[in-house]
Motif scaffolding. Structure first.
Motif, short mmCIF file in Angstrom:
data_model
loop_
_atom_site.label_atom_id
_atom_site.label_comp_id
_atom_site.label_asym_id
_atom_site.label_seq_id
_atom_site.Cartn_x
_atom_site.Cartn_y
_atom_site.Cartn_z
N ASP A 69 32.67 49.98 47.08
CA ASP A 69 32.71 50.88 45.47
C ASP A 69 33.65 50.27 44.63
O ASP A 69 34.34 51.20 44.09
N GLY A 70 33.64 48.96 44.28
CA GLY A 70 34.57 48.69 43.49
C GLY A 70 34.24 47.43 42.46
O GLY A 70 34.83 46.47 42.36
N LEU A 71 32.74 47.48 42.28
CA LEU A 71 32.44 46.48 41.30
C LEU A 71 32.76 46.76 40.15
O LEU A 71 32.04 47.50 39.38
N LYS A 72 33.66 45.93 39.34
CA LYS A 72 34.09 46.18 38.08
C LYS A 72 34.32 44.73 37.77
O LYS A 72 34.87 43.91 38.30
N LYS A 73 33.63 44.39 36.37
CA LYS A 73 34.07 43.15 35.86
C LYS A 73 35.57 42.54 35.94
O LYS A 73 35.70 41.39 36.33
N GLU A 74 36.30 43.32 35.43
CA GLU A 74 37.84 43.10 35.45
C GLU A 74 38.54 42.94 36.68
O GLU A 74 39.47 42.13 36.88
N ARG A 75 37.81 43.27 37.74
CA ARG A 75 38.30 43.29 39.33
C ARG A 75 37.76 42.10 39.88
O ARG A 75 38.55 41.80 40.96
N ILE A 76 36.87 41.22 39.44
CA ILE A 76 36.29 40.12 40.19
C ILE A 76 37.37 39.04 40.40
O ILE A 76 37.57 38.60 41.39
N LYS A 77 37.79 38.57 39.42
CA LYS A 77 38.79 37.61 39.58
C LYS A 77 40.14 37.78 40.49
O LYS A 77 40.32 37.01 41.70
N PRO A 78 40.76 38.97 40.48
CA PRO A 78 41.59 39.37 41.36
C PRO A 78 41.46 39.34 42.99
O PRO A 78 42.11 38.75 43.93
N ILE A 79 39.93 39.87 43.19
CA ILE A 79 39.53 39.83 44.53
C ILE A 79 39.07 38.42 44.78
O ILE A 79 39.45 38.29 46.01
N LEU A 80 38.69 37.77 43.90
CA LEU A 80 38.22 36.22 44.41
C LEU A 80 39.39 35.66 44.84
O LEU A 80 39.41 34.98 45.77
#
Length: 139
Positions: free
Chosen positions: A106-117
Motif C-alpha cells: 500500500d505504498g504506490l506514490k509517484k514520489e516514492r518510486i525512486k527511493p524504493i528503486l
C-alpha cells in the motif's frame, strides 16, 4: 551505472497504476523504461528486454499470482521492487525467500518510486556481494 542508463521493466496489468510508476521513474531521470501490461510469456519478455531492474505492481494479487511472481524473481537474478495493495505475513515471508529486494504494501506514490528503486538495487547488490563472499570463503 547512472540513473538514466538503467533499463527498467515495469510489469503492471493496470495501465493507470503503470503510468504512475513510469512517471515517477522518468521524473527521477530514468529514460529506459519499458512497461508490460500482460504477464503471459513474461519470462521470455524479460529475456528479450534484459532489464537491469524490474518493478512489479500487483493491485490485488491472489496467492497463485504472487507465487508466479515469486518464482519469476528467483529465476531472473535482478533487483525487483514489488508493490502490492494488501498482504499478509506469509506473503511477506515468501517475498523475502524469493529474493524480492523491496516489497512495498500500500505504498504506490509517484514520489516514492525512486527511493524504493534505489533501496531495491542497493539491497540486491549487498546480498549478491555477501553470496559471493560466502562462496569464496567456502572455496
Amino acid at each position: 551505472m547512472s540513473a538514466g542508463s538503467l533499463a527498467i521493466l515495469v510489469i503492471d496489468e493496470n495501465r493507470i497504476r503503470a503510468s504512475i510508476i513510469e512517471a515517477g521513474l522518468r521524473d527521477a531521470g530514468h529514460h529506459h523504461v519499458t512497461v508490460i501490461h500482460d504477464v503471459a510469456g513474461i519470462a521470455r519478455r524479460i529475456a528479450e528486454i534484459e532489464p537491469d531492474v524490474i518493478v512489479i505492481d500487483l493491485e490485488n494479487p491472489n496467492r497463485d499470482m504472487l507465487e508466479n511472481m515469486f518464482q519469476l524473481s528467483r529465476a531472473v537474478k535482478r533487483p525487483i521492487a514489488m508493490f502490492v495493495d494488501r498482504s499478509d505475513q506469509a506473503s511477506i515471508e515468501a517475498a523475502v525467500d524469493a529474493g524480492v529486494s523491496a516489497y512495498v504494501v500500500d505504498g504506490l506514490k509517484k514520489e516514492r518510486i525512486k527511493p524504493i528503486l534505489d533501496m531495491a538495487i542497493s539491497r540486491f547488490n549487498a546480498f549478491s556481494r555477501m553470496a559471493r563472499e560466502l562462496e569464496e570463503a567456502r572455496s
